[in-house]
Design a protein around this motif. Structure first.
Motif, PDB file in Angstrom:
ATOM      1  N   PHE A 132       0.825  -1.214   0.000  1.00  0.00           N
ATOM      2  CA  PHE A 132       0.000   0.000   0.000  1.00  0.00           C
ATOM      3  C   PHE A 132       0.859   1.264   0.000  1.00  0.00           C
ATOM      4  O   PHE A 132       0.395   2.325  -0.392  1.00  0.00           O
ATOM      5  N   LEU A 133       2.116   1.153   0.440  1.00  0.00           N
ATOM      6  CA  LEU A 133       3.023   2.306   0.396  1.00  0.00           C
ATOM      7  C   LEU A 133       3.305   2.729  -1.043  1.00  0.00           C
ATOM      8  O   LEU A 133       3.689   3.863  -1.299  1.00  0.00           O
ATOM      9  N   ILE A 134       3.093   1.815  -1.967  1.00  0.00           N
ATOM     10  CA  ILE A 134       3.308   2.108  -3.384  1.00  0.00           C
ATOM     11  C   ILE A 134       1.995   2.455  -4.076  1.00  0.00           C
ATOM     12  O   ILE A 134       1.951   3.338  -4.930  1.00  0.00           O
ATOM     13  N   THR A 135       0.908   1.790  -3.689  1.00  0.00           N
ATOM     14  CA  THR A 135      -0.337   1.898  -4.449  1.00  0.00           C
ATOM     15  C   THR A 135      -1.346   2.913  -3.920  1.00  0.00           C
ATOM     16  O   THR A 135      -2.232   3.325  -4.666  1.00  0.00           O
ATOM     17  N   THR A 136      -1.243   3.314  -2.654  1.00  0.00           N
ATOM     18  CA  THR A 136      -2.286   4.144  -2.044  1.00  0.00           C
ATOM     19  C   THR A 136      -1.802   5.567  -1.817  1.00  0.00           C
ATOM     20  O   THR A 136      -0.932   5.798  -0.961  1.00  0.00           O
ATOM     21  N   PRO A 137      -2.355   6.544  -2.531  1.00  0.00           N
ATOM     22  CA  PRO A 137      -1.918   7.940  -2.364  1.00  0.00           C
ATOM     23  C   PRO A 137      -2.101   8.469  -0.940  1.00  0.00           C
ATOM     24  O   PRO A 137      -1.322   9.297  -0.483  1.00  0.00           O
ATOM     25  N   GLU A 138      -3.105   7.976  -0.219  1.00  0.00           N
ATOM     26  CA  GLU A 138      -3.412   8.489   1.117  1.00  0.00           C
ATOM     27  C   GLU A 138      -2.368   8.147   2.181  1.00  0.00           C
ATOM     28  O   GLU A 138      -2.463   8.621   3.309  1.00  0.00           O
ATOM     29  N   VAL A 139      -1.351   7.343   1.841  1.00  0.00           N
ATOM     30  CA  VAL A 139      -0.342   7.006   2.844  1.00  0.00           C
ATOM     31  C   VAL A 139       0.697   8.117   3.015  1.00  0.00           C
ATOM     32  O   VAL A 139       1.486   8.086   3.951  1.00  0.00           O
ATOM     33  N   PRO A 142      -0.673  14.914   1.917  1.00  0.00           N
ATOM     34  CA  PRO A 142      -0.993  15.604   0.665  1.00  0.00           C
ATOM     35  C   PRO A 142      -0.456  17.041   0.671  1.00  0.00           C
ATOM     36  O   PRO A 142      -0.201  17.617   1.735  1.00  0.00           O
ATOM     37  N   ASN A 143      -0.297  17.586  -0.515  1.00  0.00           N
ATOM     38  CA  ASN A 143       0.114  18.984  -0.638  1.00  0.00           C
ATOM     39  C   ASN A 143      -1.112  19.856  -0.420  1.00  0.00           C
ATOM     40  O   ASN A 143      -1.991  19.941  -1.265  1.00  0.00           O
ATOM     41  N   GLY A 145      -0.799  23.084   0.192  1.00  0.00           N
ATOM     42  CA  GLY A 145      -0.403  24.459  -0.105  1.00  0.00           C
ATOM     43  C   GLY A 145       0.182  25.193   1.080  1.00  0.00           C
ATOM     44  O   GLY A 145      -0.052  26.375   1.257  1.00  0.00           O
ATOM     45  N   GLY A 146       0.950  24.520   1.903  1.00  0.00           N
ATOM     46  CA  GLY A 146       1.542  25.149   3.080  1.00  0.00           C
ATOM     47  C   GLY A 146       2.554  26.218   2.732  1.00  0.00           C
ATOM     48  O   GLY A 146       3.125  26.241   1.639  1.00  0.00           O
ATOM     49  N   ASP A 147       2.750  27.120   3.664  1.00  0.00           N
ATOM     50  CA  ASP A 147       3.729  28.197   3.475  1.00  0.00           C
ATOM     51  C   ASP A 147       5.128  27.687   3.784  1.00  0.00           C
ATOM     52  O   ASP A 147       5.313  26.710   4.485  1.00  0.00           O
ATOM     53  N   GLY A 148       6.100  28.411   3.304  1.00  0.00           N
ATOM     54  CA  GLY A 148       7.483  28.085   3.613  1.00  0.00           C
ATOM     55  C   GLY A 148       8.213  27.545   2.403  1.00  0.00           C
ATOM     56  O   GLY A 148       7.602  27.125   1.420  1.00  0.00           O
ATOM     57  N   PRO A 149       9.540  27.549   2.485  1.00  0.00           N
ATOM     58  CA  PRO A 149      10.349  27.125   1.331  1.00  0.00           C
ATOM     59  C   PRO A 149      10.289  25.626   1.054  1.00  0.00           C
ATOM     60  O   PRO A 149      10.433  25.218  -0.078  1.00  0.00           O
ATOM     61  N   THR A 150      10.072  24.798   2.083  1.00  0.00           N
ATOM     62  CA  THR A 150      10.035  23.350   1.870  1.00  0.00           C
ATOM     63  C   THR A 150       8.822  22.744   2.564  1.00  0.00           C
ATOM     64  O   THR A 150       8.921  22.243   3.675  1.00  0.00           O
ATOM     65  N   PRO A 151       7.658  22.802   1.925  1.00  0.00           N
ATOM     66  CA  PRO A 151       6.485  22.179   2.556  1.00  0.00           C
ATOM     67  C   PRO A 151       6.685  20.668   2.661  1.00  0.00           C
ATOM     68  O   PRO A 151       7.315  20.055   1.798  1.00  0.00           O
ATOM     69  N   ASN A 152       6.176  20.096   3.720  1.00  0.00           N
ATOM     70  CA  ASN A 152       6.349  18.666   3.994  1.00  0.00           C
ATOM     71  C   ASN A 152       5.159  17.878   3.476  1.00  0.00           C
ATOM     72  O   ASN A 152       4.172  17.706   4.174  1.00  0.00           O
ATOM     73  N   PHE A 153       5.269  17.391   2.241  1.00  0.00           N
ATOM     74  CA  PHE A 153       4.221  16.562   1.667  1.00  0.00           C
ATOM     75  C   PHE A 153       4.840  15.549   0.733  1.00  0.00           C
ATOM     76  O   PHE A 153       5.978  15.679   0.310  1.00  0.00           O
ATOM     77  N   GLY A 154       4.073  14.515   0.407  1.00  0.00           N
ATOM     78  CA  GLY A 154       4.567  13.448  -0.476  1.00  0.00           C
ATOM     79  C   GLY A 154       5.602  12.591   0.230  1.00  0.00           C
ATOM     80  O   GLY A 154       5.788  12.655   1.436  1.00  0.00           O
ATOM     81  N   PHE A 155       6.270  11.744  -0.556  1.00  0.00           N
ATOM     82  CA  PHE A 155       7.316  10.881   0.001  1.00  0.00           C
ATOM     83  C   PHE A 155       8.440  11.733   0.548  1.00  0.00           C
ATOM     84  O   PHE A 155       8.832  12.698  -0.099  1.00  0.00           O
TER      85      PHE A 155
END
Length: 195
Positions: A132-139, A142-143, A145-155
């Protein structure tokens, strides 16, 4: 210090049995929860996106996103959609399978051949869950739209669902340890009979 190390070393079989009990508790609890609507709703993203399980559902991903029930909330139209999707039937069947794997693993304390099967099935189930770490986006987070130079989203930023899934690395290892112990006991028994 040596006494403590000796005690730990001599307790290995006890700890393997403790791992069996732990697997049993987790499997019975999680498997049993599959009979409840909120748990069945919660696994929809994993099942719908899985190449192993998605064919059990009527509707393809990502349609489920329009019918998600927040945990603890009941929305009638979402439940009706999940009934049509076969969400609950699949969840009940999966729960039974998970409970059976837990029971087989626990029985390895007394019956190594049964425990071997249970340990291998535990490890196999963990591999499927880890997929599921490969197949499920919800793991992954999500982006949003946080502020800052390096938002923490995705892998590699795991969401709550991802943090739940990654723990199956432990189930994989524990299942193999239990299976290995059973295999060793079976071989010992065969060696005794050969003499």
């Amino acid at each position: 210090m040596c006494k403590a190390l000796s005690l730990l070393a001599n307790s290995q079989n006890l700890f393997v049995n403790l791992a069996r009990v732990a697997i049993f508790i987790v499997m019975i609890w999680i498997g049993g929860l599959k009979a409840f609507q909120y748990e069945a709703d919660g696994i929809v993203p994993f099942v719908a996106n899985s190449p192993f399980f998605s064919y059990f559902y009527k509707y393809e991903a990502p349609e489920y996103k329009n019918y998600k029930n927040p945990e603890g909330k009941v929305v009638a139209k979402n439940i009706e959609w999940n009934k049509l999707n076969h969400t609950y039937i699949f969840s009940y069947a999966l729960g039974v399978v998970i409970c059976l794997i837990g029971i087989l693993t626990l029985l390895g304390i007394w019956f190594p051949k049964i425990g071997l099967v249970g340990g291998l099935l535990t490890a196999g189930m963990a591999i499927v869950t880890l997929s599921f770490l490969i197949t499920t986006p919800e793991v992954y987070v999500p982006n949003l739209g946080g502020d800052g130079p390096t938002p923490n989203f995705g892998f590699p930023y795991l969401s709550g669902a991802g943090r739940l899934v990654i723990k199956d690395v432990i189930m994989f290892s524990a299942g193999l340890i239990c299976a290995s112990n059973c295999a060793s006991r079976i071989l010992s028994c065969c060696a005794c009979k050969a003499k």
